[in-house]
Design an enzyme around this catalytic site. Structure first.
Site, PDB file in Angstrom:
ATOM      1  N   GLY A 138       6.949  24.947  43.828  1.00 39.12           N
ATOM      2  CA  GLY A 138       7.305  23.534  43.673  1.00 39.12           C
ATOM      3  C   GLY A 138       8.646  23.250  43.032  1.00 39.12           C
ATOM      4  O   GLY A 138       9.214  22.180  43.235  1.00 39.12           O
ATOM      5  N   GLU A 148       9.260  23.223  35.894  1.00 37.81           N
ATOM      6  CA  GLU A 148       8.062  22.982  36.710  1.00 37.81           C
ATOM      7  C   GLU A 148       8.217  21.663  37.449  1.00 37.81           C
ATOM      8  O   GLU A 148       8.935  20.767  37.000  1.00 37.81           O
ATOM      9  CB  GLU A 148       6.852  22.959  35.746  1.00 37.81           C
ATOM     10  CG  GLU A 148       5.516  22.583  36.320  1.00 37.81           C
ATOM     11  CD  GLU A 148       4.944  23.570  37.316  1.00 37.81           C
ATOM     12  OE1 GLU A 148       5.614  23.838  38.325  1.00 37.81           O
ATOM     13  OE2 GLU A 148       3.814  24.035  37.096  1.00 37.81           O
ATOM     14  N   ASP A 149       7.540  21.545  38.585  1.00 37.81           N
ATOM     15  CA  ASP A 149       7.626  20.291  39.348  1.00 37.81           C
ATOM     16  C   ASP A 149       6.796  19.178  38.709  1.00 37.81           C
ATOM     17  O   ASP A 149       7.263  18.057  38.540  1.00 37.81           O
ATOM     18  CB  ASP A 149       7.225  20.495  40.820  1.00 37.81           C
ATOM     19  CG  ASP A 149       5.869  21.188  40.993  1.00 37.81           C
ATOM     20  OD1 ASP A 149       5.224  21.542  39.980  1.00 37.81           O
ATOM     21  OD2 ASP A 149       5.442  21.379  42.153  1.00 37.81           O
ATOM     22  N   ASP A 159      -0.019  18.259  35.800  1.00 37.15           N
ATOM     23  CA  ASP A 159      -1.142  17.412  36.210  1.00 37.15           C
ATOM     24  C   ASP A 159      -2.241  17.558  35.144  1.00 37.15           C
ATOM     25  O   ASP A 159      -2.253  16.833  34.153  1.00 37.15           O
ATOM     26  CB  ASP A 159      -1.585  17.859  37.604  1.00 37.15           C
ATOM     27  CG  ASP A 159      -2.690  17.024  38.201  1.00 37.15           C
ATOM     28  OD1 ASP A 159      -2.950  15.932  37.684  1.00 37.15           O
ATOM     29  OD2 ASP A 159      -3.299  17.453  39.200  1.00 37.15           O
ATOM     30  N   PHE A 172      -1.371  11.041  44.016  1.00 38.39           N
ATOM     31  CA  PHE A 172      -0.865  12.264  44.613  1.00 38.39           C
ATOM     32  C   PHE A 172       0.500  12.016  45.255  1.00 38.39           C
ATOM     33  O   PHE A 172       0.669  11.091  46.028  1.00 38.39           O
ATOM     34  CB  PHE A 172      -1.840  12.826  45.650  1.00 38.39           C
ATOM     35  CG  PHE A 172      -1.551  14.263  45.980  1.00 38.39           C
ATOM     36  CD1 PHE A 172      -1.955  15.280  45.117  1.00 38.39           C
ATOM     37  CD2 PHE A 172      -0.823  14.602  47.116  1.00 38.39           C
ATOM     38  CE1 PHE A 172      -1.655  16.600  45.392  1.00 38.39           C
ATOM     39  CE2 PHE A 172      -0.524  15.931  47.395  1.00 38.39           C
ATOM     40  CZ  PHE A 172      -0.944  16.928  46.534  1.00 38.39           C
ATOM     41  N   VAL A 173       1.467  12.849  44.870  1.00 33.19           N
ATOM     42  CA  VAL A 173       2.834  12.658  45.359  1.00 33.19           C
ATOM     43  C   VAL A 173       3.346  13.914  46.076  1.00 33.19           C
ATOM     44  O   VAL A 173       2.864  15.019  45.837  1.00 33.19           O
ATOM     45  CB  VAL A 173       3.801  12.287  44.209  1.00 33.19           C
ATOM     46  CG1 VAL A 173       3.467  10.918  43.634  1.00 33.19           C
ATOM     47  CG2 VAL A 173       3.782  13.347  43.093  1.00 33.19           C
ATOM     48  N   ARG A 207       7.658  19.359  51.337  1.00 31.90           N
ATOM     49  CA  ARG A 207       8.514  19.764  50.223  1.00 31.90           C
ATOM     50  C   ARG A 207       9.961  19.343  50.469  1.00 31.90           C
ATOM     51  O   ARG A 207      10.738  19.196  49.544  1.00 31.90           O
ATOM     52  CB  ARG A 207       8.479  21.291  50.032  1.00 31.90           C
ATOM     53  CG  ARG A 207       7.128  21.843  49.582  1.00 31.90           C
ATOM     54  CD  ARG A 207       7.281  23.296  49.155  1.00 31.90           C
ATOM     55  NE  ARG A 207       6.003  24.009  49.082  1.00 31.90           N
ATOM     56  CZ  ARG A 207       5.214  24.028  48.012  1.00 31.90           C
ATOM     57  NH1 ARG A 207       5.559  23.363  46.924  1.00 31.90           N
ATOM     58  NH2 ARG A 207       4.079  24.693  48.018  1.00 31.90           N
TER      59      ARG A 207
HETATM   60  P1  IMP Z   1      -2.067  21.519  36.780  1.00 31.32           P
HETATM   61  O1  IMP Z   1      -2.466  22.933  36.456  1.00 31.32           O
HETATM   62  O2  IMP Z   1      -3.265  20.663  37.051  1.00 31.32           O
HETATM   63  O3  IMP Z   1      -1.164  20.898  35.748  1.00 31.32           O
HETATM   64  O4  IMP Z   1      -1.354  21.565  38.165  1.00 31.32           O
HETATM   65  C1  IMP Z   1      -0.065  21.866  38.304  1.00 31.32           C
HETATM   66  C2  IMP Z   1       0.290  22.141  39.759  1.00 31.32           C
HETATM   67  O5  IMP Z   1      -0.531  21.392  40.671  1.00 31.32           O
HETATM   68  C3  IMP Z   1       1.688  21.684  40.021  1.00 31.32           C
HETATM   69  O6  IMP Z   1       2.621  22.689  39.723  1.00 31.32           O
HETATM   70  C4  IMP Z   1       1.643  21.345  41.494  1.00 31.32           C
HETATM   71  O7  IMP Z   1       1.892  22.504  42.249  1.00 31.32           O
HETATM   72  C5  IMP Z   1       0.239  20.876  41.746  1.00 31.32           C
HETATM   73  N1  IMP Z   1       0.144  19.392  41.748  1.00 31.32           N
HETATM   74  C6  IMP Z   1      -0.402  18.604  40.801  1.00 31.32           C
HETATM   75  N2  IMP Z   1      -0.315  17.301  41.122  1.00 31.32           N
HETATM   76  C7  IMP Z   1       0.324  17.269  42.325  1.00 31.32           C
HETATM   77  C8  IMP Z   1       0.749  16.186  43.192  1.00 31.32           C
HETATM   78  O8  IMP Z   1       0.566  14.972  42.945  1.00 31.32           O
HETATM   79  N3  IMP Z   1       1.387  16.565  44.336  1.00 31.32           N
HETATM   80  C9  IMP Z   1       1.624  17.870  44.667  1.00 31.32           C
HETATM   81  N4  IMP Z   1       1.269  18.900  43.887  1.00 31.32           N
HETATM   82  C10 IMP Z   1       0.608  18.608  42.719  1.00 31.32           C
HETATM   83 MG    MG Z   2       3.688  23.976  41.005  1.00 32.53          MG
END
Ligand code: IMP
Ligand code: MG
Length: 179
Positions: free
Chosen positions: A46, A101-102, A105, A154-155, A167
């Site tokens: 990402g 990081e992108d 979440d 969701f984005v 992407r």
């Molecule tokens: P986390 O472990 O729940 O914080 O998830 C992190 C990863 O989930 C990010 O690095 C993204 O790859 C993916 N992710 C979380 N939310 C989104 C979203 O809205 N769109 C696309 N990818 C997401």
């Molecule tokens: Mg990611």
């Protein structure tokens, strides 16, 4: 090959807004890491577009490296199960790390990564994330440099994917019609 049903995508953060914020983040990072040896660690997949733009706004002789982490399957919900698909190519003992990081979440991916990196005894580890969904955080993760806070939506775009796609969009797009 199964048919792909395209969701609706609308612009949430424009390319211009992204560039403006990223140049501010780059300036802050440049100021904060004066005289320090900095390794910028991009989290694949990402980060690739955000990192490419961010490092060009950092006016320091940084080293760039990458890690591959995967926490999602094909769904849009975080599993909390993190796999290292590519590790750093260098040792980081006594080095300053900035993780790029992108999006944060649930925070589960980052909290796993911080624990993992800690065992390698870096001098410091900070996080720079383009996006964060504070309402969704399950664990607290310190984000030193944050682009934008967004709602629990969701984005896609600017590196972020939906099932591997989108992407390449030059903006952050809001996805609707997938639940
Ligand atoms: P986390 O472990 O729940 O914080 O998830 C992190 C990863 O989930 C990010 O690095 C993204 O790859 C993916 N992710 C979380 N939310 C989104 C979203 O809205 N769109 C696309 N990818 C997401
Ligand atoms: Mg990611």
């Amino acid at each position: 090959m199964s048919t792909f049903h395209a969701p609706n995508i609308s612009v949430m953060i424009s390319a211009e807004e992204l560039q403006q914020r990223i140049s501010q983040l780059g300036a802050e990072i440049t100021k904060d890491y004066q005289g320090k040896d900095l390794i910028v660690v991009g989290i694949l997949n990402g980060c690739f577009i955000f990192l490419a733009d961010l490092v060009r706004e950092i006016d320091l002789p940084i080293i760039t490296d990458f890690m591959g982490l995967s926490s999602y399957g094909a769904s849009t919900k975080s599993s909390g199960i993190v796999q290292i698909t590519k590790d750093l190519s260098m040792t980081i003992e006594d080095k300053h790390l900035l993780i790029v990081e992108d999006i944060i979440d649930t925070g589960l991916t980052m909290s796993y990564l911080l624990e993992n990196l800690d065992t390698r005894r870096p001098a410091s580890v900070k996080i720079c994330s383009l996006l964060s969904k504070p309402m969704k955080h399950k664990v607290s993760v310190p984000i030193e440099y944050l682009g934008f806070e967004i709602e629990d939506k969701f984005v896609v775009g600017y590196g972020l994917d939906f099932d591997g796609r989108y992407r390449n969009l030059p903006y952050i797009g809001l996805v609707t019609g997938i639940e």
